[in-house]
Design an enzyme around this catalytic site. Structure first.
Site, PDB file in Angstrom:
ATOM      1  N   HIS A 167       0.843  -1.192   0.000  1.00 34.75           N
ATOM      2  CA  HIS A 167       0.000   0.000   0.000  1.00 34.75           C
ATOM      3  C   HIS A 167       0.884   1.249   0.000  1.00 34.75           C
ATOM      4  CE1 HIS A 167      -3.031   2.725   2.282  1.00 34.75           C
ATOM      5  NE2 HIS A 167      -3.249   2.793   0.985  1.00 34.75           N
ATOM      6  N   CYS A 188      -0.744   0.364   9.706  1.00 34.32           N
ATOM      7  CA  CYS A 188      -0.919   1.737   9.199  1.00 34.32           C
ATOM      8  C   CYS A 188      -2.324   1.933   8.646  1.00 34.32           C
ATOM      9  CB  CYS A 188       0.104   2.044   8.107  1.00 34.32           C
ATOM     10  SG  CYS A 188       1.775   2.224   8.730  1.00 34.32           S
ATOM     11  N   HIS A 189      -2.728   1.042   7.727  1.00 31.20           N
ATOM     12  CA  HIS A 189      -4.026   1.232   7.091  1.00 31.20           C
ATOM     13  C   HIS A 189      -4.839  -0.051   7.049  1.00 31.20           C
ATOM     14  CE1 HIS A 189      -1.198   4.269   5.476  1.00 31.20           C
ATOM     15  NE2 HIS A 189      -2.185   5.071   5.809  1.00 31.20           N
ATOM     16  N   GLY A 190      -4.400  -1.053   7.829  1.00 31.63           N
ATOM     17  CA  GLY A 190      -5.222  -2.246   8.003  1.00 31.63           C
ATOM     18  C   GLY A 190      -5.225  -3.239   6.862  1.00 31.63           C
TER      19      GLY A 190
END
Lengths: 427, 181, 293
Positions: free
Chosen positions: B121, B145-147
């Site tokens: 990502h 961080c963003h799953g």
């Protein structure tokens, strides 16, 4: 010569922008239509060369800073890392190191030209003083730049030059320890010198803008020293006339620059600076870079610490007072028989001081330095005195006349109106 | 002075100025080359990026280590039987970045999974390598961080990351040693 | 009158410079400096290149003789294979590097460990630090060789340094290093040497802490087809070869530099001529089309 702007916006966008930020107008007025005396010789190309060198030093310097490490343990090796591992790193570093020398060659030519043709006289006093400020900033920048590779000459040069300040009474010791950020030249010194070495060129750039502004306000001097009277006859537009001449000057200068960078890259440096800094051993002969040698010779000529420092500083500061030290109304020394001779003797004295600055401070060299120091300052006294009684040669009535006279075989007879007698060959 | 040669000098002038301008362009171009080239990785950085050897013997089943190659983290995981079975059981067609587990491991060395350790990502380092770290919903890695969730083959299963954790070039030099690079 | 005074000033300056040049020679002699002879080097001049075979021999001398005391910590094994150097093959360099043990670490347990060298590693230094080097060498520090060829010189003096700009003479370093290698002599009668001191003709002050490092036949050179060495195995030849190798270590991109100059400098000259003629064209006419004079 600030006159009316001749800029005419061509497109709708240019008109729109011109009403809001007349930046194209500014560029046009100062680099295209700006009137240049038509009789300038090649000594006048050094102004453009200096701008080129300043930009070249800033660009190569910014790039070198991407790879350099300002730490007393790592600096020497990081410079060698640039020389060995970075793509074209050797070229960038040699350009930057030799560029400093070339910058000073150009600035000395520029200063000698200004003195010979009286470019410091009214109305150009502020222009001249700004030039002296640039010169001082250049010296500070060059000195701190030379410290960065952290070789033996870097270290001991920094030690010797910063110790000059200790000659000042009472506050000297404090100033020196504040310059060092410690009890001796060490890592904090290197760090602050790097920071200032990066900063000062941009300050130079700022003063250069003022310098050019002042120049464009009062107009350029010229080899006759006679001011422009008729823009039509006496001047040509900056572009293409001065542009092409300046670029030619730059490229010829670059040939010399390239000769050193590609063939003699270490000629103007010191072998000792390829030895890492060692606070325990001083090189046999500490010598500054060649462009400081005349001032270094003056420093060593005076057998008193404070006196030497003051004499050295005075040798530069006195230049700022030149507009008032020279009492003659005539600008160009081409028309001043006595001052011209004084000038050439002074040039030789400056070169001689440079030579003496590189010699060991022993015996005859010290005496010679003292004689030459007196002669250096004597020049300014002599200019003051000579201006009071010297009888200048007849000046041409205008720049156009001077050009015609030299074209017709060097006779200084007035030839007003001759230009219109030439057949018009337009088309 | 030059009446007779006027037209001729006109074309000569054009050619001369054109040649001069072209030479100026060459000069400017040749100055740009070193300024751009110096931005590339320097010779020592390139040399230091040579292949590295990793000894697998100390990695027990179910454990993973994190090593660095060319400045990037690489996860080397000794997978359990359960984790391998899970990775093999997935229907590849349902994956966002379809790859079989066989494509991501070396035949005969299925328990060993080697992947780059930067989330595809935005480059964070997913958790799941050190003991006790959350491994996400699919027994692999979980990027906090963003799953993003990666499975036991390092494939993206859930979250914003678009691609599987890439497999670096490597080869087995013996049963317990690999050379990455 | 004006010309006369200018000439007088110039003559005075010339005389002064000549006199100071002479006195400088006297000063140098008093300091015990003897000028090294100028040798001919393959890498001098605008198109000079290193002699690959010479650099390879020079490396052998460095490795077998000098490296036991002198580090070259900025040079890396991979440099030996790069263009413009000795140009060993990559395979040779990798094999060579692997014969050295290089300190690395710390590992997971915090220990430093030895591993075989890699091409990216620097030449290992013979001593851990300067103090260790001094302790092992009677207080004298064997200098690092990495840039030593550029760090050693001798005064050229006026007017030779002016001529050097045009002749491109810049081989003071290798000339001096070679001279030092062949300059070991018996001290003149009446000079007593302390233990650990040796007499060298070319060392400033003549006293040197390094024992004579090279002897005839000490290093075996590659043999030609006839079984004889390609070059003589003498002190002089060893010194030339190792000096050339040191120049390459100090200036590894010299050949690239001169190669770029070979097209860039003539290009600038052509560019200058083009500009000169363009300038003449433009300046032939005033903006209104009238002749400038």
């Amino acid at each position: 010569m600030s006159g009316h702007s001749s800029y005419v916006p061509k497109s709708g966008f240019e008109r729109w922008l011109d009403a809001r930020l007349p930046i194209i107008r500014l560029a046009h007025d100062s680099a295209v239509s700006y009137p240049v005396p038509r009789n300038l010789n090649y000594m006048w190309t050094f102004g453009g060369i200096l701008v080129f060198m300043l930009v070249a030093q800033i660009i190569t310097g910014v790039v070198l800073a991407m790879h350099y490490t300002a730490n007393s343990l790592l600096a020497f090796n990081s410079v060698e890392h640039i020389m060995r591992d970075v793509n074209y790193g050797w070229m960038l570093r040699y350009l930057h190191a030799n560029g400093a020398s070339m910058f000073f060659i150009a600035v000395y030519m520029h200063i000698f030209r200004g003195i010979y043709y009286g470019s410091y006289k009214a109305p150009r006093e502020v222009l001249w003083i700004l030039g002296v400020v640039i010169f001082l900033l250049m010296m500070a920048t060059a000195f701190m730049g030379y410290v960065l590779p952290w070789g033996q000459m870097s270290f001991w040069g920094a030690t010797v030059i910063t110790n000059l300040f200790s000659a000042l009474p009472v506050i000297g010791e404090v100033i020196v320890s504040y310059l060092w950020g410690g009890y001796s030249v060490d890592n904090p010194t290197l760090n602050r010198f790097f920071s200032l070495h990066y900063l000062l060129p941009f300050m130079i750039f700022g003063v250069v803008i003022l310098h050019v502004w002042a120049l464009h306000h009062v107009g350029q001097n010229n080899p006759t020293g006679v001011e422009v009277k008729n823009v039509q006859k006496d001047t040509v537009p900056f572009t293409p006339y001065a542009t092409i001449k300046d670029v030619l000057g730059m490229v010829v200068f670059m040939i010399v620059f390239g000769w050193f960078v590609f063939y003699q890259p270490n000629f103007m440096g010191h072998a000792d600076n390829y030895i890492p800094a060692n606070p325990a051993a001083t090189p046999a002969h500490i010598v500054p870079e060649w462009y400081f040698l005349p001032f270094y010779a003056i420093l060593r000529a005076i057998p008193d610490k404070l006196g030497g420092v003051l004499a050295m500083g005075g040798a530069i500061v006195i230049l700022a007072f030149l507009p008032w030290l020279d009492t003659s109304k005539v600008k160009s020394m081409s028309y001043r028989p006595i001052a011209r001779q004084l000038f050439w003797v002074w040039v030789i004295v400056c070169i001689g001081l440079g030579y003496l600055g590189a010699m060991p401070p022993e015996g005859g060299y010290v005496i010679a330095s003292q004689i030459f120091t007196v002669l250096y300052f004597g020049f300014f006294v002599a200019l003051f005195v000579v201006g009071l009684f010297e009888r200048p040669k007849a000046l041409p009535t205008s720049i156009a006349d001077a050009v015609l006279a030299s074209a017709k075989g060097g006779s200084a007879v007035r030839m007003a109106g001759a230009a219109t007698a030439e057949p018009n060959v337009k088309g | 002075m030059a009446h007779a040669t006027d037209t001729k000098s006109g074309t000569r002038r054009d050619f001369l100025l054109l040649a001069t301008g072209a030479a100026g362009a060459v000069a400017a171009g040749s100055i740009v080359v070193p300024l751009i080239s110096q931005l590339a990785p320097d010779q020592q950085t390139i040399a230091a990026g040579a292949p590295v050897d990793v000894d697998l013997a100390p990695i027990a089943e179910g454990q993973a280590i994190k090593i660095f190659w060319r400045g990037k983290p690489i996860f080397v995981r000794h997978r359990t039987k359960k984790e391998i079975d899970e990775a093999l059981a997935v229907d590849v067609a349902t994956l966002r970045d379809p790859q079989t587990d066989q494509q991501r491991t070396k035949a005969g060395h299925e328990p060993i999974l080697v992947v780059f350790g930067n989330c595809t990502h935005l480059g964070c380092i997913p958790l799941g390598t050190a003991p006790g770290e959350p491994k996400g919903d699919f027994d692999g890695w979980f990027c906090p961080c963003h799953g993003s969730h990666y499975d036991s083959s390092g494939r993206i299963r859930k979250g914003p990351a678009p691609l599987n954790l890439p497999v670096p070039p490597y080869a087995f030099t013996s049963d317990t040693k690999i050379k990455i690079g | 009158m004006s010309r006369t005074s200018l000439r007088l000033a110039l003559a005075g300056l010339a005389a002064g410079l000549a006199a100071s040049a002479l006195s400088l020679t006297a000063v140098r002699a008093a300091e015990g400096r003897v000028e090294p002879p100028a040798l001919s080097w393959s890498f001098s001049g605008p198109v000079g290149k290193f002699d690959r075979a010479q650099l390879q021999r020079g490396y052998k001398v460095y490795k077998e003789v000098c490296a036991s005391c002198h580090a070259a910590s900025l040079v890396r094994f991979r440099n030996l294979a790069q263009p413009g150097g000795p140009e060993f093959t990559v395979g040779q360099v990798n094999a060579l590097a692997a014969t050295y043990q290089v300190k690395d670490g710390p590992n997971e347990t915090g220990e430093m460990f030895d591993r075989p060298g890699r091409a990216a590693d620097a030449f290992p230094s013979p001593f851990a630090n300067e103090q260790a080097a001094r302790a092992a060498n009677g207080g004298a520090y064997p200098p690092d060789f990495s840039v030593l060829a550029k760090a050693r010189t001798y005064e050229r003096g006026f007017p030779r340094f002016v001529f050097d700009i045009f002749t491109q003479y810049q081989e003071q370093g290798p000339d001096y290093i070679h001279a030092l290698m062949v300059g070991y002599e018996e001290p003149p009668a009446g000079t007593t040497l302390l233990p650990g001191q040796y007499w060298n003709k070319y060392m400033p002050g003549h006293l040197i802490a390094m024992p004579k490092p090279l002897n005839d036949g000490q290093v075996e050179y590659p043999k030609g087809a006839d079984g004889q060495p390609q070059v003589p195995e003498t002190i002089d030849q060893y010194a030339r070869d190792v000096s050339a190798f040191m120049v390459w270590m100090a200036e590894p991109h010299m050949e690239q530099r001169k190669r770029i100059a070979l097209w860039f400098m003539p290009f600038l000259v052509i560019f200058a001529f083009l500009l000169y003629f363009s300038k003449k064209r433009i300046w032939a006419r005033m903006p209104d089309g009238s002749a400038t004079h």
